[in-house]
Design an enzyme around this catalytic site. Sequence first.
Site: not given
Length: 331
Positions: A144, A169, A295
Amino acid sequence: MDLRQNIFKARTTTTTTASDDPGATQGLDPLPWSKYFDTRTEITNNEDTTFNVYASGLTNTTGPVFMFHHGAGHSGLTFGLVSKHITQVVSGCTVIAPDARGHGLTTGDNEDDLSLQRLVSDYICVAKNVLGDQTRDIVLVGHSMGGAVMAHVADTRQLHRVVGLILIDIVEGSAIDSLSAIPMFIAARPSSFSSVQSAIKWHIDSETILNPESARLSVPSLIVKQKDFLWTWRTQLMPSEKYWRGWYTGLSKTFVKAATAKLLVLAGTDRLDKELLIAQMQGKFQLELLPAAGHTIQEDLPDRVGDVIVAFWRRNQPLDISSIRRQLPTK
């Protein structure tokens, strides 16, 4: 699972304070970091911050170095299970997973300064302190927001022998599109917890983390105990809102042009933006899809992610020309 799905899950499972149900939290005691890393060390930069660094294999001098950076609101322990798996598979390797400023056990002034420039500078400082003058294969891995940091760390070329860059991700287009929804996600979370176990349970129930073992390891580092005996979030995310767009703007271009092998690990193809889709079709980076994860892919499927990272490193090791020549038949 995308951010909007996480928001919906959070809003259907949250209260102002998440309290204990003794039966429901049974078996959710925290797990020690020492089960997944060899050491926990501290590195102080030249200014104001002492970084907490989880690591394994620091005494190794020849194997590859896998360097991790967590996402906003997480900690180095998000890579605990992945790191343990990698060290079991790759003999002689080193893994490094620091807590970013304002996160986990890292302490210092200016904790709210989560600008991309600051985070990149912080990570290079930690990496150089850990590695010293060693010249070893380095694989940079970021989840992220941490993926944006690692892409720019690679772009600076201040670390030698970076043989791979892995983003988990994070895609520029979908990240920027989701920025307006992040305050809703933050508001949907409980503001406090009555115990560490209740915090772990909330992360599992809301499907923020799908793997209970990983939740038991990483979640305790995300909260701190207050004087009223309630546990609140270690990292307050809203003060960093002014930096969010800066983390992701230009990420696709920075990733694609990185002068190293590249891998993007996603939970679904819908997260590819146009620039990445074109680059992937041109073979400029490898794409790995793990749709069974949410996620936090590295926590949900740690062994699978570990295997993907190791396979990527092995595939992109620099050729040892002298070793090849020794194996050739002599005339």
